[in-house]
Scaffold this motif. Sequence first.
Motif, PDB file in Angstrom:
ATOM      1  N   GLY A 221       7.195  -3.221  -0.726  1.00  0.00           N
ATOM      2  CA  GLY A 221       7.595  -2.131   0.156  1.00  0.00           C
ATOM      3  C   GLY A 221       8.253  -0.989  -0.594  1.00  0.00           C
ATOM      4  O   GLY A 221       7.953   0.183  -0.363  1.00  0.00           O
ATOM      5  N   ALA A 222       9.136  -1.330  -1.522  1.00  0.00           N
ATOM      6  CA  ALA A 222       9.822  -0.300  -2.296  1.00  0.00           C
ATOM      7  C   ALA A 222       8.840   0.477  -3.163  1.00  0.00           C
ATOM      8  O   ALA A 222       8.898   1.711  -3.244  1.00  0.00           O
ATOM      9  N   ALA A 223       7.913  -0.226  -3.809  1.00  0.00           N
ATOM     10  CA  ALA A 223       6.921   0.449  -4.652  1.00  0.00           C
ATOM     11  C   ALA A 223       6.045   1.386  -3.838  1.00  0.00           C
ATOM     12  O   ALA A 223       5.675   2.476  -4.298  1.00  0.00           O
ATOM     13  N   LEU A 224       5.725   0.982  -2.615  1.00  0.00           N
ATOM     14  CA  LEU A 224       4.869   1.805  -1.767  1.00  0.00           C
ATOM     15  C   LEU A 224       5.586   3.072  -1.309  1.00  0.00           C
ATOM     16  O   LEU A 224       5.028   4.174  -1.369  1.00  0.00           O
ATOM     17  N   THR A 225       6.807   2.939  -0.840  1.00  0.00           N
ATOM     18  CA  THR A 225       7.523   4.127  -0.341  1.00  0.00           C
ATOM     19  C   THR A 225       7.906   5.082  -1.470  1.00  0.00           C
ATOM     20  O   THR A 225       8.095   6.274  -1.233  1.00  0.00           O
ATOM     21  N   GLN A 226       8.005   4.580  -2.696  1.00  0.00           N
ATOM     22  CA  GLN A 226       8.364   5.421  -3.831  1.00  0.00           C
ATOM     23  C   GLN A 226       7.158   6.049  -4.515  1.00  0.00           C
ATOM     24  O   GLN A 226       7.312   6.887  -5.405  1.00  0.00           O
ATOM     25  N   HIS A 227       5.956   5.662  -4.113  1.00  0.00           N
ATOM     26  CA  HIS A 227       4.766   6.111  -4.837  1.00  0.00           C
ATOM     27  C   HIS A 227       4.547   7.613  -4.667  1.00  0.00           C
ATOM     28  O   HIS A 227       4.552   8.119  -3.535  1.00  0.00           O
ATOM     29  N   PRO A 228       4.311   8.336  -5.750  1.00  0.00           N
ATOM     30  CA  PRO A 228       4.190   9.798  -5.651  1.00  0.00           C
ATOM     31  C   PRO A 228       2.952  10.288  -4.911  1.00  0.00           C
ATOM     32  O   PRO A 228       2.910  11.455  -4.502  1.00  0.00           O
ATOM     33  N   ASP A 229       1.951   9.428  -4.734  1.00  0.00           N
ATOM     34  CA  ASP A 229       0.725   9.849  -4.051  1.00  0.00           C
ATOM     35  C   ASP A 229       0.703   9.489  -2.565  1.00  0.00           C
ATOM     36  O   ASP A 229      -0.322   9.679  -1.903  1.00  0.00           O
ATOM     37  N   VAL A 230       1.797   8.968  -2.053  1.00  0.00           N
ATOM     38  CA  VAL A 230       1.895   8.688  -0.616  1.00  0.00           C
ATOM     39  C   VAL A 230       2.371   9.935   0.108  1.00  0.00           C
ATOM     40  O   VAL A 230       3.409  10.517  -0.235  1.00  0.00           O
TER      41      VAL A 230
END
Length: 492
Positions: A221-230
């Motif tokens: 979850g943390a990796a997803l919300t921090q991803h620059p392409d989201v």
Amino acid sequence: MSILSSEKILVANVPVSPQHYIDGKRVNSANSFEVISPIDETSLGSVAAGGADEVHAAVAAAKRAFPEWAALGPKGRGVYLRRLADVIESHIEELAIVETTNNGSLLEASRLRVMKRGAHNIRFFAEWAEKLEGECWESNGVQYQVKYQPTGVSALITPWNAPFMLTTWKVGPALAAGNTIVIKPPEWAPFTCSLLADFAEEAGLPPGVLNVVQGIGEEAGAALTQHPDVARISFTGSSETGRIIGKVAAERVVPVSFELGGKSPLVVFADSNFDLAVRTAVGQYDNAGQVCLAGTRILVQEEIADTFLEALKNAANNLILGDPRKPETNVGPLITREHMERVKGFVERAKAEGATVAYGGNVSEDVGGLYFEPTLFVDIPAHAEILKEEVFGPVLTLQTFRTEEEAIAMANDTEYGLAATVFTGCEERAARVGSAIHAGTVWINTFFARDLKAPFGGSKKSGIGREGGNWSFEFFCDITTISSRVGSFTKK
């Protein structure tokens, strides 16, 4: 990462993949986590635990698929989404038993209502997107046109209490808007989201349009919300987690849609339909109280309070606590041992603060370790934690009020504002009280009515933004205004 497309585990005799679904393929991870059924606390198997690497692969796949998916337009995307809704409808029975086995929700409710709503969510937003033309008008010699444009990759993070339905609630508008998606299912109940990936493949959605990365919130979850392409983050869950995600999103100026916790009032005036109000109040024990919308703070006008309490006790005594797979069961288990301890903690602290247990208050050991009795507190000190914080279990409170003004003040005496329910026989009072309560949804003489055309979301600590109808697309789209000088074109 290794591809394991054929390895499945049986959940209630339904084959379910324990792997992620990335770019149209099943993908394994080096790490895994175990999923436990709350019905009897047995293991359902281990599933792949994703982290930054899996999230990066999924977001990259979604980013690659985005231009082609967006270019299809609403009608082109609608063909795929209607097909997906049809596939869901053909698998209602499997979905229902898998979700019940996974999260302990009532099987009859899943079969008859909840899973069908998943198909409706997909189909509704596919059709709504096709109607979404945008406004067009002329002012002072300039023509204005509003366009709804896809934004890119959407991160969808969903809860465990109704994982399939609440996932489709996000998937429908995100895909219909032209975005591609990465779903992070709840680690306590991931299996129906895995089935959704299979259904997307069966419906022919292009690879990368819908991706599923399983894992723990602090990692995947943390990796997803921090991803620059989201480009968008839609989250349903606790207010505490919402605050963490909100800080991360704010740093990147990424729009968020949050449906968070609730501490909703259920207000009963003396002139209300008494029997309906009692049935609705006892109905708040649905899903063992693990419902963010539940009206857990029951407020009853003084002149009917004693009679109401007795009727509520009788109704609660008729509830059957037990195996959620049995049709006679009304209240099933709590989701995990960890959550059980949390609910027990709230109950014990309420007793210590001086609240009186009108009924319930204990684990039902003869049924199983995760089954907590439907519980009601009365004579509660105004400062008590049980009136302030979300328990998310089968625990209600009952307070009394004298006047309409006092009822409104008590209803609003919370940091939350997700929903409220009001029972009264007076139409004018309904209008006054409904307008005065600070909540995203106020139900009058009904409960849980939900039309997808209407806005839904929380006020105060209960969330940010609204979902439903145009509101969903205002979140999942970039809204562009095109302004053209009238008469300035020489060619068509």
